[in-house]
Every structure is written in structure tokens, then in C-alpha cells.
Write an enzyme that holds these catalytic residues in place. Structure first.
Site, PDB file in Angstrom:
ATOM      1  CG  ASP A  13      -1.527  -0.961   1.292  1.00  0.00           C
ATOM      2  OD1 ASP A  13      -2.344  -1.440   0.696  1.00  0.00           O
ATOM      3  OD2 ASP A  13      -1.550  -2.062   2.260  1.00  0.00           O
ATOM      4  CE  LYS A  16       3.982  -2.357  -4.917  1.00  0.00           C
ATOM      5  NZ  LYS A  16       2.849  -2.789  -4.669  1.00  0.00           N
ATOM      6  N   GLY A  40      -4.058  -4.034  -4.169  1.00  0.00           N
ATOM      7  CA  GLY A  40      -5.901  -3.396  -4.648  1.00  0.00           C
ATOM      8  C   GLY A  40      -5.149  -2.378  -5.002  1.00  0.00           C
ATOM      9  CG  HIS A  41      -3.903  -1.252  -8.197  1.00  0.00           C
ATOM     10  ND1 HIS A  41      -2.295  -2.198  -7.581  1.00  0.00           N
ATOM     11  CD2 HIS A  41      -3.508  -1.354  -8.904  1.00  0.00           C
ATOM     12  CE1 HIS A  41      -2.504  -2.723  -9.064  1.00  0.00           C
ATOM     13  NE2 HIS A  41      -3.776  -2.280  -9.566  1.00  0.00           N
ATOM     14  CD  GLN A 223       0.422  -9.073  -2.868  1.00  0.00           C
ATOM     15  OE1 GLN A 223       0.719  -9.808  -2.651  1.00  0.00           O
ATOM     16  NE2 GLN A 223      -0.811  -8.812  -2.883  1.00  0.00           N
TER      17      GLN A 223
HETATM   18  P1  IMP Z   1      -2.835 -12.993   1.655  1.00  0.00           P
HETATM   19  O1  IMP Z   1      -1.324 -12.756   1.303  1.00  0.00           O
HETATM   20  O2  IMP Z   1      -3.898 -12.793   1.217  1.00  0.00           O
HETATM   21  O3  IMP Z   1      -2.678 -14.309   1.799  1.00  0.00           O
HETATM   22  O4  IMP Z   1      -2.138 -12.412   2.983  1.00  0.00           O
HETATM   23  C1  IMP Z   1      -1.424 -12.389   3.705  1.00  0.00           C
HETATM   24  C2  IMP Z   1      -0.667 -11.298   4.638  1.00  0.00           C
HETATM   25  O5  IMP Z   1      -0.256 -10.314   3.676  1.00  0.00           O
HETATM   26  C3  IMP Z   1      -1.927 -10.739   5.657  1.00  0.00           C
HETATM   27  O6  IMP Z   1      -1.008 -10.035   6.634  1.00  0.00           O
HETATM   28  C4  IMP Z   1      -2.298  -9.403   4.058  1.00  0.00           C
HETATM   29  O7  IMP Z   1      -3.093  -8.902   4.893  1.00  0.00           O
HETATM   30  C5  IMP Z   1      -1.058  -9.136   3.426  1.00  0.00           C
HETATM   31  N1  IMP Z   1      -1.307  -8.283   2.276  1.00  0.00           N
HETATM   32  C6  IMP Z   1      -1.796  -9.030   1.126  1.00  0.00           C
HETATM   33  N2  IMP Z   1      -2.226  -7.951   0.111  1.00  0.00           N
HETATM   34  C7  IMP Z   1      -1.327  -7.390   0.223  1.00  0.00           C
HETATM   35  C8  IMP Z   1      -1.526  -5.832  -0.533  1.00  0.00           C
HETATM   36  O8  IMP Z   1      -1.985  -5.362  -1.603  1.00  0.00           O
HETATM   37  N3  IMP Z   1      -1.217  -4.878   1.150  1.00  0.00           N
HETATM   38  C9  IMP Z   1      -0.871  -4.660   2.256  1.00  0.00           C
HETATM   39  N4  IMP Z   1      -0.759  -5.593   2.609  1.00  0.00           N
HETATM   40  C10 IMP Z   1      -1.279  -7.331   2.161  1.00  0.00           C
END
Ligand code: IMP
Length: 428
Positions: A13, A16, A40-41, A223
Site C-alpha cells: 500500500d 505504486k 488493491g490499488h 504486495q
Molecule cells: P494473503 O496475501 O491474503 O495471504 O495475506 C497475507 C498477508 O499479506 C496479510 O498480512 C495481508 O494483510 C497482507 N497483504 C496481502 N496483500 C496485501 C496488499 O496488497 N497490501 C498490504 N498487505 C497485503
């Protein structure tokens, strides 16, 4: 010719979109190489907000070819919902190319993600519940479903049957849930096959050709560095490779073709989900960052955990990704503070650590060592040249640059596309 990698330097977050906005129409291909609809953007174009979870940001630029690489996991329902949503607003998605080797998030993996988190209770990861982890686990266990399997009914059925033989044991015997039938899964996945077919290609060849033709190819990570399955704060990470190395495996572009690595660093730190976070604030300052920076998840709507900028993490991101350029985002959010703290090192049980501690347990109880910089009160939103920033804001950026060990090429001063200060071009 040039392949450019774009990564998040912290826990995601970071914004980007600021860097992609700056490169604008000069980018010919945007490749998503990891993750899925856990990302998510939010992109603001002409005052219109677009929230994308799965589609690469390049989808909004008519001259750009968006590519979903082999390293991505795809929820087909989400893919087509986003496509339909954009088409309804007049955005063409005709150029989208999807790797035949990308993996599909099957319905049982969404279920397993959620029930596992519930089962873990206080030990949960805080996942987005989208089935990301179980789908990557299947990929590594070699019982995943790939995009190409959708086009061979027989193979798909065999694979789903094999996966469910195990999953149903887990669902019914451990989690006390109902079993899922092969037909249910086939009925969910197969209707998408005809619409997906024209988009599917060997994306490694598409990208090789693009690079040979001298096109600009941007590899955009989902991520961020500290959520990377190898280099992040394991186990509080996502299940894919979100660092520059992952750009190669997740796209099929070899390392020798990458010329620049751009990392996005928010002027403070946020994190969603569980896991260690040394500079996290639980006081009014944390609330100030959350409210002023509007720190709520695009995907889950969860309030983000907030804290001061951590340059130990910034340095780590430089090292792991080979960062050539940083883009600092949301500098405007810090406006109005008397002093701005920057974490420069950690204190772990009385010992100073200038680099990330080797052991995760040390990181869990690392206390930030802060340097206090002077704040500024002037509005930054209309500033477009570095020299026009208040002196204290300039000093802040220069000190951060020194601490993270790579140049700061651009600075975001507001949510709008044009609210950016460029110091060095991001494209050669
Ligand atoms: P997962 O990707 O759903 O398996 O979640 C694993 C960890 O990555 C969790 O702490 C999520 O909140 C974090 N996470 C996954 N995608 C994002 C993102 O786009 N931004 C911030 N944190 C993320």
C-alpha cells in the site's frame, strides 16, 4: 529494450500508482508477476476513482498492453467482474494478455484460507481471505490448476478430483465443513473458459518480443518487500515473491534484461494483517497518520496499522531488490507535525542494530531508534519542483535518501495523478 521492475519497499500500500502515473503513456507493457486479488490499488484519473485488485494498472492506459504473468494466481470471477466493471465505464480491456501457466484460485482454496485463519485464532496471519496462500501451496505441491487446464475438460476434471480427494478430508475431518464436489468446481470454472481463451498466450514470448522491439516493459509487484515469502517477516507474509527477483520467475523475463528497479516508499509506514512492526504507533500520532493518509485497505477495508518511517526497512529494500530509484509517496501527509521522527536503527535488548536483525524474534521486540527532523506547515499539494518544497521537507527527503542508500527520484504530494515532484526521470 528495458525491463523495469516496480516494487513496494515496506508492507504494501505504498502507492505504486504514483510511479506508473509518472511513466504514463511511455510504458508499453505492464506485467503483474505475483499475487492475485489480495492486492488493491486505487487509481484516480480525472477525478474518477478506479479500484483494481487483480488487473494490472496499465489496463487504464489505452496504449499499454496489460499482462498477467505466470506467477499470478487468478480468481476468475474477480477477473471478469473487474473487466466488466471497466468496460461498463468505457475502458477497453481488449489488450489484456494472460499467461497459460498462471494458476487458478479454485473455490476450495478460498474456503480453506478462511477456515484455516479461523482455526488458527490468535495465531492467524490476517490474510485477505482470497485463497492466495492455499493456491500457491497447491502450486508448490504440484496439485494446482493452471489457466491452460481450463481448455482440456478431461485434464481439468482429473486435477480437480485429485485436489479434492485431499481437500475434502481436511474440510470435513479437521474443519467440520461440508465436502465440495468435483461438479461444483467444474461448474464454477468452466463457464469462463470461452471468454478467457482469446486472452491466453505464452506471455514469456510476448514479453521477449516486446523487449526485442525496444518496448518499455514494466514489471509491477503486488504486495511488497516485507511481505515477500522469502525476504519478508515470515510467517506474516503473503505466499508469493514480491521482490525484484520474483519479477523474473513470475514473468519469464531473465534478470539480464532488467535495467532499473524502482521502489515505492511511503513517507511513513503502514501494515495490514498481523506481524511485527517496530515503528507502529498506538497513540494520537498513529490516528493522525491513519486519518490524514486515509489508511484503510482497498481490498478488505480494514484500518491499516500506522507508524513512522523506518529507514532500516528502506535500506533492506534497497539491498534485497537492488533499488536504483525510490519514489517517496504521501509526503504531504506529514505536513503540520512539529517534528518528524525517522527510525534509523533498532535497539534489541540494549544492542543497536543498523540492519534488519537476522532473527525474526529480535525483529519482534526491536525498539526503534529515532532521529527527530524539523517539521513544516506549508501546504505541499501544488508543489511540482523539489526546490519549491519548504526547506524542512527538502531536508527530510535528503536525509531519507542518505539513510536508504539510493536516490529519491520522485516525491508524491497528493492523491491526484499530477501531484508529483520529479527529480530524475524513471525511464531512460
Ligand atoms: P494473503 O496475501 O491474503 O495471504 O495475506 C497475507 C498477508 O499479506 C496479510 O498480512 C495481508 O494483510 C497482507 N497483504 C496481502 N496483500 C496485501 C496488499 O496488497 N497490501 C498490504 N498487505 C497485503
Amino acid at each position: 529494450m528495458p525491463a523495469i521492475v516496480l516494487v513496494g519497499a515496506q508492507w504494501g500500500d505504498e502507492g505504486k500508482g504514483k510511479a506508473t502515473d509518472l511513466m504514463g503513456p511511455d510504458v508499453d507493457y505492464v506485467v503483474k508477476f505475483n499475487g492475485g486479488n489480495n492486492a488493491g490499488h486505487t487509481i484516480v484519473i480525472d477525478g474518477e476513482k478506479y479500484a483494481l485488485h487483480l488487473l494490472p494498472s496499465g489496463i487504464l492506459t489505452p496504449t499499454c498492453t496489460p499482462v498477467i504473468g505466470n506467477g499470478v494466481v487468478i480468481d476468475l470471477e474477480v477477473l471478469f467482474r473487474e473487466i466488466d466493471g471497466l468496460e461498463a465505464r468505457g475502458v477497453s480491456t481488449d489488450k489484456l494478455v494472460v499467461s497459460a501457466n498462471a494458476h487458478i484460485i479454485a473455490p476450495y482454496n478460498r474456503t480453506l484460507d478462511r477456515v484455516t485463519e479461523r482455526f488458527l485464532g490468535s495465531r492467524k496471519i490476517g490474510t485477505t481471505g482470497r485463497g492466495i496462500g492455499p493456491t500457491y501451496a497447491d502450486k508448490m505441491s504440484r496439485n494446482g490448476i493452471r489457466v491452460q487446464d481450463l481448455f482440456d475438460h478431461h485434464i481439468l476434471e482429473q486435477k480437480v478430483e485429485a485436489a479434492l480427494a485431499l481437500k475434502n478430508q481436511i474440510l470435513t475431518k479437521i474443519y467440520n465443513r461440508r465436502a465440495i464436489s468435483v461438479t461444483e468446481v467444474m461448474d464454477e470454472l468452466l463457464p469462463y473458459a470461452a471468454r478467457l481463451a482469446p486472452m491466453v498466450a505464452d506471455t514469456t514470448r510476448v514479453l521477449e518480443r516486446a523487449l526485442d522491439e525496444g518496448k518499455n516493459v514494466l514489471l509491477e509487484a503486488g504486495q511488497a518487500t516485507l511481505l515477500d515469502v522469502d525476504h519478508g517477516t515470515y510467517p506474516y507474509v503473503t505466499s508469493s515473491s514480491a521482490t525484484a527477483g520474483g519479477a523474473c520467475t513470475g514473468s519469464g523475463i531473465p534478470p539480464t534484461r532488467i535495467t532499473r528497479v524502482i521502489a515505492i516508499l511511503k513517507a511513513y509506514t503502514t501494515r495490514v494483517g498481523e506481524g511485527p512492526f517496530p515503528t507502529e504507533l498506538f497513540d494520537a500520532d498513529g490516528e493522525f497518520l491513519r486519518t490524514t493518509g486515509f489508511e484503510f485497505g482497498t481490498t478488505t477495508g480494514r484500518p491499516r496499522r500506522c507508524g513512522w518511517l523506518d529507514t532500516v526497512i528502506g535500506r533492506y529494500a534497497t539491498r534485497i531488490n537492488g533499488v536504483t530509484d525510490f519514489v517517496i509517496t504521501k509526503l504531504d501527509v506529514l505536513t503540520g507535525l512539529d517534528t518528524v521522527p525517522i527510525c534509523v536503527a533498532y535497539d534489541v535488548d540494549g544492542v543497536r542494530h543498523d540492519e534488519m536483525p537476522v532473527n525474526q524474534s529480535d525483529f519482534h521486540h526491536a525498539k526503534p531508534v529515532y532521529e527527530e527532523l524539523a517539521g513544516w506547515s506549508e501546504d505541499l499539494s501544488d508543489v511540482r519542483r523539489f526546490e519549491d518544497l519548504p526547506a524542512a521537507a527538502q531536508a527530510y527527503v535528503l536525509r531519507v535518501e542518505e539513510l536508504i542508500g539510493a536516490r529519491v527520484s520522485a516525491i508524491g504530494v497528493g492523491p491526484g495523478r499530477e501531484q508529483i515532484i520529479s527529480r530524475h526521470p524513471l525511464l531512460d
